[in-house]
Design a protein around this motif. Structure first.
Motif, PDB file in Angstrom:
ATOM      1  N   LEU A  11       0.811  -1.214   0.000  1.00  0.00           N
ATOM      2  CA  LEU A  11       0.000   0.000   0.000  1.00  0.00           C
ATOM      3  C   LEU A  11       0.846   1.267   0.000  1.00  0.00           C
ATOM      4  O   LEU A  11       0.583   2.211  -0.753  1.00  0.00           O
ATOM      5  N   VAL A  12       1.871   1.293   0.855  1.00  0.00           N
ATOM      6  CA  VAL A  12       2.698   2.496   0.937  1.00  0.00           C
ATOM      7  C   VAL A  12       3.557   2.630  -0.322  1.00  0.00           C
ATOM      8  O   VAL A  12       3.763   3.736  -0.836  1.00  0.00           O
TER       9      VAL A  12
ATOM     10  N   CYS B 194       2.681   1.629  -3.298  1.00  0.00           N
ATOM     11  CA  CYS B 194       1.734   2.111  -4.307  1.00  0.00           C
ATOM     12  C   CYS B 194       1.581   3.625  -4.196  1.00  0.00           C
ATOM     13  O   CYS B 194       1.649   4.347  -5.201  1.00  0.00           O
ATOM     14  N   GLY B 195       1.394   4.118  -2.978  1.00  0.00           N
ATOM     15  CA  GLY B 195       1.254   5.558  -2.781  1.00  0.00           C
ATOM     16  C   GLY B 195       2.485   6.326  -3.199  1.00  0.00           C
ATOM     17  O   GLY B 195       2.399   7.450  -3.709  1.00  0.00           O
TER      18      GLY B 195
ATOM     19  N   THR C 138       2.500   6.544  -7.265  1.00  0.00           N
ATOM     20  CA  THR C 138       1.299   6.994  -7.974  1.00  0.00           C
ATOM     21  C   THR C 138       1.535   8.292  -8.736  1.00  0.00           C
ATOM     22  O   THR C 138       1.040   8.476  -9.853  1.00  0.00           O
TER      23      THR C 138
ATOM     24  N   THR D  49       2.504  -4.074  -6.379  1.00  0.00           N
ATOM     25  CA  THR D  49       2.739  -2.687  -5.963  1.00  0.00           C
ATOM     26  C   THR D  49       2.790  -1.761  -7.168  1.00  0.00           C
ATOM     27  O   THR D  49       2.141  -0.702  -7.197  1.00  0.00           O
TER      28      THR D  49
ATOM     29  N   GLY E 199      -0.287   1.052  -8.284  1.00  0.00           N
ATOM     30  CA  GLY E 199       0.027   2.448  -8.531  1.00  0.00           C
ATOM     31  C   GLY E 199      -0.524   2.912  -9.866  1.00  0.00           C
ATOM     32  O   GLY E 199      -0.980   4.048 -10.012  1.00  0.00           O
TER      33      GLY E 199
ATOM     34  N   VAL F 167      -4.377   3.613  -9.517  1.00  0.00           N
ATOM     35  CA  VAL F 167      -4.685   4.854  -8.819  1.00  0.00           C
ATOM     36  C   VAL F 167      -4.223   6.074  -9.613  1.00  0.00           C
ATOM     37  O   VAL F 167      -4.958   7.058  -9.768  1.00  0.00           O
TER      38      VAL F 167
ATOM     39  N   TRP G 243      -1.097  14.532  -5.325  1.00  0.00           N
ATOM     40  CA  TRP G 243      -0.523  13.187  -5.368  1.00  0.00           C
ATOM     41  C   TRP G 243       0.969  13.207  -5.054  1.00  0.00           C
ATOM     42  O   TRP G 243       1.501  12.262  -4.471  1.00  0.00           O
TER      43      TRP G 243
ATOM     44  N   VAL H 135       1.259  13.236  -1.294  1.00  0.00           N
ATOM     45  CA  VAL H 135       0.983  11.883  -0.788  1.00  0.00           C
ATOM     46  C   VAL H 135       2.201  10.988  -0.986  1.00  0.00           C
ATOM     47  O   VAL H 135       2.585  10.219  -0.091  1.00  0.00           O
ATOM     48  N   ALA H 136       2.828  11.073  -2.151  1.00  0.00           N
ATOM     49  CA  ALA H 136       4.005  10.248  -2.437  1.00  0.00           C
ATOM     50  C   ALA H 136       5.152  10.559  -1.482  1.00  0.00           C
ATOM     51  O   ALA H 136       5.846   9.656  -1.003  1.00  0.00           O
TER      52      ALA H 136
ATOM     53  N   CYS I 298       4.484   8.893   1.798  1.00  0.00           N
ATOM     54  CA  CYS I 298       4.680   7.435   1.712  1.00  0.00           C
ATOM     55  C   CYS I 298       6.171   7.086   1.687  1.00  0.00           C
ATOM     56  O   CYS I 298       6.597   6.104   2.312  1.00  0.00           O
TER      57      CYS I 298
END
Length: 448
Positions: A241-242, A244-245, A248, A371, A375, A378, A407, A410-411, A414
């Protein structure tokens, strides 16, 4: 074959195979921006047809995690080489089938239905491609040069992009508008068959990676995981999950630049598509340079630090990309698109080393592929659709840049949670990180 010879063959196979698969994937995006609304959705109006074409474009991203799970399962249990051959065949045959698919005028609504099915097959194929190719390189490369060799893989998408857009540009320059829209757009899809033959020739000559061949899984010979995705979701879900973030924003920047900006500049600003395609192709040369430089520097600077710097650049560039485009001055439009491609190269360079280093050998294919492709769901699947809606609502594409900047933030958050992986011993990766969700990686910023 010596270790050096195997490494070179692995790098070449990763570059060639990934270039072909991404060529197949990208030509849909270009065709969607230029002609697919008219060919497959003529009754929906200009905006509705573009949204429908982009929606089918998004379907492949939704299918990519499925491909990651399916191909990851067999790649982790049976080996990397065979799985990569199958993924290449699936992608190539699906792409060629789009090239012979009748349009709405001949098949009615069955034409877009079949297009969706073929696009799903493309997504499944690409979902299994990148993770396996990344492992092909990472599991053959020495630890201190994993980023450098990973650059060959990351040049594959750039090469595929240049091939895809180059073919469309040549066709548009060679054919008149009527011929291009009637049959010319089909040529890039049919050409996939010749490219796949080349890719198969290269990949069938490869050997299996030494880590998989030697059975080094979590530092011990424990046998292949029965259902690799179960272990990934049970023991490494936070990393997925992290991770992927963290990636993205790269997807969002790429598809805003190469797909949405192409459609917006041609239909919204009235700029000839040949001009925009030429700008993107020139920008791709800069992207190739920064892919190579960032991948190599990540061996010394660290994967996380390199990605943090690149993400900061993406946030800044997102805020100027569309204001520069909307000036409609050719030199500023070129700066906008070429600059975005250069920043994108900085983001993509370290990923071929970074994501495989996050997972143990027994589930590395599944973990890295899942992963990477989540990404894509999303950041890639929804971005052209959201951008189209934002521009329609506000009358300008400037809010799209703010969407990209969000985004990016967010990245960055992460990346603060992920560990530094440069120099990781891949054979011991599972033992170093543990195999439970609680010990997947430490809470809070890890030490550099």
């Amino acid at each position: 074959m010596g270790a050096t010879g195997q490494m070179r063959r692995a790098a070449a196979a990763a570059l060639i195979g990934t270039a072909i698969e991404f060529y197949d994937f990208f030509i849909y995006g270009t065709a969607a921006a230029l002609v697919f609304g008219e060919v497959f959705f003529p009754e929906l109006g200009t905006v509705g047809a573009l949204l429908a074409a982009f929606s089918v474009y998004a379907v492949a991203f939704l299918a990519r995690p499925l491909g990651a799970v399916v191909f990851g399962h067999f790649g982790d249990r049976l080996g990397r080489k065979t799985t990569l051959v199958v993924s290449l065949l699936l992608m190539g045959l699906s792409t060629a089938a789009v090239g012979v698919l009748p349009g709405f005028g001949a098949w009615g609504w069955w034409a877009p239905v079949v297009l969706v099915v073929l696009r799903v097959c493309q997504g499944v194929g690409l979902g299994g491609e990148w993770g396996g190719a990344a492992l092909l390189v990472a599991e053959n490369a020495p630890a201190g040069r994993r980023g450098r060799y990973g650059a060959y893989l990351q040049l594959g998408p750039t090469t595929g992009f240049v091939l895809a857009n180059g073919v469309f540009l040549v066709l548009q320059l060679w054919l008149d508008e009527g011929a291009f829209r009637s049959w010319g757009w089909r040529v890039p899809f049919l050409a996939s068959l010749a490219l796949v033959a080349v890719g198969l020739f290269v990949r069938l000559r490869l050997e299996e990676t030494p880590l998989f061949r030697g059975g080094a899984r979590d530092g011990a010979r424990g046998g292949a995981e029965r259902v690799p995705v179960v272990e990934v979701l049970r023991g490494h879900w936070r990393t997925v999950l992290v991770g992927c973030g963290a990636i993205t924003v790269g997807y969002a920047l790429f598809y805003l630049t190469t797909t949405y900006a192409l459609a917006y500049a041609t239909t919204g600003l009235g700029v000839p598509s040949t001009v925009v395609l030429s700008m993107l192709l020139a920008g791709a040369a800069g992207k190739a340079v920064t892919v190579w430089l960032s991948a190599r520097r990540s061996d010394g600077w660290g994967r996380r630090r390199t990605l943090q710097g690149a993400t900061g650049l993406a946030v800044a560039w997102g805020l100027v990309l569309f204001p520069l485009l909307e000036t409609e001055r050719r030199e500023l439009m070129f700066v906008a698109l070429a600059g975005a491609m250069v920043v994108l190269g900085c983001l993509l360079g370290p990923l071929a080393a970074f994501l495989p280093e996050l997972f143990p050998t027994r589930v590395r294919y599944t973990g890295a592929a899942l992963t990477y492709n989540l990404g894509g769901v999303v950041g890639g699947a929804t971005t052209p659709l959201i951008a189209t809606r934002l521009t329609e609502a506000y009358g300008t594409a400037e809010p799209v840049g703010w969407y990209l900047a969000v985004w990016g933030v967010v990245a960055l958050l992460c990346l603060r949670l992920l560990p530094e992986t440069a120099g990781t011993d891949l054979a011991a990766a599972g033992a170093l990180r543990g195999r439970t969700a609680a010990t997947d990686f430490p809470i809070g910023p890890p030490a550099v």
